[in-house]
Design a protein around this motif. Structure first.
Motif, PDB file in Angstrom:
ATOM      1  N   GLU A   8     -17.341 -52.145  -0.396  1.00 38.94           N
ATOM      2  CA  GLU A   8     -18.628 -52.814  -0.279  1.00 38.94           C
ATOM      3  C   GLU A   8     -18.452 -54.317  -0.482  1.00 38.94           C
ATOM      4  O   GLU A   8     -17.447 -54.779  -1.047  1.00 38.94           O
ATOM      5  CB  GLU A   8     -19.621 -52.276  -1.323  1.00 38.94           C
ATOM      6  CG  GLU A   8     -20.071 -50.849  -1.080  1.00 38.94           C
ATOM      7  CD  GLU A   8     -21.139 -50.746  -0.001  1.00 38.94           C
ATOM      8  OE1 GLU A   8     -21.574 -51.793   0.523  1.00 38.94           O
ATOM      9  OE2 GLU A   8     -21.518 -49.611   0.324  1.00 38.94           O
ATOM     10  N   VAL A   9     -19.455 -55.079  -0.020  1.00 40.01           N
ATOM     11  CA  VAL A   9     -19.442 -56.539  -0.149  1.00 40.01           C
ATOM     12  C   VAL A   9     -20.565 -56.948  -1.096  1.00 40.01           C
ATOM     13  O   VAL A   9     -21.727 -56.577  -0.902  1.00 40.01           O
ATOM     14  CB  VAL A   9     -19.643 -57.229   1.217  1.00 40.01           C
ATOM     15  CG1 VAL A   9     -19.660 -58.747   1.049  1.00 40.01           C
ATOM     16  CG2 VAL A   9     -18.565 -56.790   2.201  1.00 40.01           C
ATOM     17  N   LEU A  10     -20.216 -57.703  -2.130  1.00 40.12           N
ATOM     18  CA  LEU A  10     -21.193 -58.194  -3.099  1.00 40.12           C
ATOM     19  C   LEU A  10     -21.116 -59.715  -3.157  1.00 40.12           C
ATOM     20  O   LEU A  10     -20.094 -60.283  -3.546  1.00 40.12           O
ATOM     21  CB  LEU A  10     -20.909 -57.599  -4.487  1.00 40.12           C
ATOM     22  CG  LEU A  10     -21.709 -58.168  -5.660  1.00 40.12           C
ATOM     23  CD1 LEU A  10     -23.213 -57.930  -5.471  1.00 40.12           C
ATOM     24  CD2 LEU A  10     -21.223 -57.575  -6.986  1.00 40.12           C
ATOM     25  N   PHE A  11     -22.184 -60.376  -2.731  1.00 40.54           N
ATOM     26  CA  PHE A  11     -22.279 -61.835  -2.860  1.00 40.54           C
ATOM     27  C   PHE A  11     -22.832 -62.168  -4.237  1.00 40.54           C
ATOM     28  O   PHE A  11     -23.836 -61.590  -4.672  1.00 40.54           O
ATOM     29  CB  PHE A  11     -23.200 -62.411  -1.784  1.00 40.54           C
ATOM     30  CG  PHE A  11     -22.581 -62.495  -0.415  1.00 40.54           C
ATOM     31  CD1 PHE A  11     -21.885 -63.631  -0.018  1.00 40.54           C
ATOM     32  CD2 PHE A  11     -22.693 -61.430   0.471  1.00 40.54           C
ATOM     33  CE1 PHE A  11     -21.317 -63.707   1.244  1.00 40.54           C
ATOM     34  CE2 PHE A  11     -22.134 -61.504   1.729  1.00 40.54           C
ATOM     35  CZ  PHE A  11     -21.438 -62.644   2.119  1.00 40.54           C
ATOM     36  N   VAL A  12     -22.209 -63.144  -4.911  1.00 40.74           N
ATOM     37  CA  VAL A  12     -22.640 -63.527  -6.256  1.00 40.74           C
ATOM     38  C   VAL A  12     -22.668 -65.049  -6.365  1.00 40.74           C
ATOM     39  O   VAL A  12     -21.672 -65.719  -6.074  1.00 40.74           O
ATOM     40  CB  VAL A  12     -21.694 -62.960  -7.338  1.00 40.74           C
ATOM     41  CG1 VAL A  12     -22.170 -63.384  -8.733  1.00 40.74           C
ATOM     42  CG2 VAL A  12     -21.600 -61.448  -7.239  1.00 40.74           C
ATOM     43  N   GLY A  13     -23.793 -65.582  -6.790  1.00 35.05           N
ATOM     44  CA  GLY A  13     -23.902 -67.021  -6.976  1.00 35.05           C
ATOM     45  C   GLY A  13     -25.342 -67.468  -6.840  1.00 35.05           C
ATOM     46  O   GLY A  13     -26.242 -66.653  -6.604  1.00 35.05           O
ATOM     47  N   GLY A  14     -25.560 -68.761  -6.975  1.00 28.43           N
ATOM     48  CA  GLY A  14     -26.923 -69.259  -7.036  1.00 28.43           C
ATOM     49  C   GLY A  14     -27.293 -70.326  -6.034  1.00 28.43           C
ATOM     50  O   GLY A  14     -28.160 -71.154  -6.316  1.00 28.43           O
TER      51      GLY A  14
END
Length: 314
Positions: A99-105
């Motif tokens: 799976e692909v998880l984008f993390v950040g703001g």
């Protein structure tokens, strides 16, 4: 609108600065069998580690991370470059069956991934030159204040020193009579939060501000000043984009003798709180976002199960 938006069915964990995304992201990535793609416009830059709260080498070793340390701090990196690189990473990760998880703001990155890039009307060179003259006469801050009046959403995403984007936003408004952010929303094929996997961590305002103040103190203790000294050694300068990172300009002013340490700290705290406020405006403007309210010390595994249960198809 691009015919394919491969990020639409990816997972996203976002929120304003200092919400506590990194720890939760590691637990969520483990739960999902996911790899993490950074959703942070400043983590792109090599050497900008402390001031961007970049995941530590240990955290990056625990879960594969991508689009961190891509270019040097004196180079520029556009949203379009990021989107292209992110799409390539999505294909790689899915090719490994993960799976692909984008993390950040960075809300602008988030919006571009979910909806594509908005080019806007053709350039109006006469208006652009007129606004360029105004910049020379009254300065960026004055024009940014005008943009806040006519288009607060765009102003929240455009740094006062980002002259190119500031001029473009004002040019579009004067040429069309409509804020550029409104035109972007009309262009965008937005979706309901219930149909997306975009989760925004949100804390009470007072707690969030206290966390920001604490983080700034910790960054300075962990070597933010020394980091800026290394980045600007031998007369080097940060690039136009990297120089917009909160904290770096204030440290540069401190090193030049233009601020004392106390003034530097207070200015970084103030700017970080203002930045978080602008991030919040962006997230609230995106109907794809589902807010997850948290407070105090959060049990990561419990919160991860709550997030997974909220996702469509679960």
């Amino acid at each position: 609108m691009p015919s394919e938006l491969p990020a639409l069915d990816c997972w996203f964990l976002t929120g304003v600065t200092a919400t506590g995304k990194t720890r939760i992201a590691l637990a969520l990535a483990e739960r999902l069998n996911a790899e993490i793609i950074s959703l942070d416009s400043m983590a792109i830059y090599r050497g900008m580690d402390v001031g961007t709260a970049k995941p530590t080498p240990e955290q990056q070793a625990a879960v594969p991370h991508h689009l961190i340390d891509v270019v040097d701090a004196d180079e520029d990196y556009s949203v379009a470059q990021y989107v292209d690189a992110a799409h390539a990473k999505i294909a790689e990760i899915r090719g490994r069956g993960r799976e692909v998880l984008f993390v950040g703001g960075t809300p602008l990155y988030l919006k571009a991934l979910l909806r594509g890039l908005f080019e806007g009307p053709p350039a109006n060179w006469e208006l652009r030159q007129e606004i360029e003259r105004e910049v020379a006469e009254v300065g960026n801050e004055a024009l940014h204040a005008r943009l806040e009046q006519i288009d607060p959403i765009a102003a929240s995403a455009i740094h006062p020193r980002d002259t190119r984007r500031l001029i473009r936003a004002l040019e579009v408004f004067r040429a069309t009579g409509q804020p550029i952010s409104h035109q972007q929303m009309e262009f965008d094929d937005s979706r309901r939060a219930e149909d997306c996997r975009v989760f925004v961590l949100r804390r009470p305002k007072e707690e969030q501000n206290a966390r920001i103040n604490e983080r700034v103190e910790e960054m300075v203790e962990r070597g933010l000043i020394e980091e800026v000294e290394r980045l600007t050694a031998d007369g080097r300068q940060l690039g136009r984009t990297a120089s917009q990172a909160v904290g770096y300009r204030e440290v540069i002013e401190f090193l030049a003798g233009e601020r004392d340490r106390a003034s530097m700290l207070e200015r970084i705290k103030t700017r970080t709180r203002q930045f978080a406020k602008r991030q919040g405006v962006w997230f609230r403007s995106l109907p794809e976002c589902r807010f997850v309210d948290i407070e105090g010390d959060v049990d990561a595994d419990t919160l991860v199960e709550q997030i997974v249960a909220l996702a469509p198809g679960q």
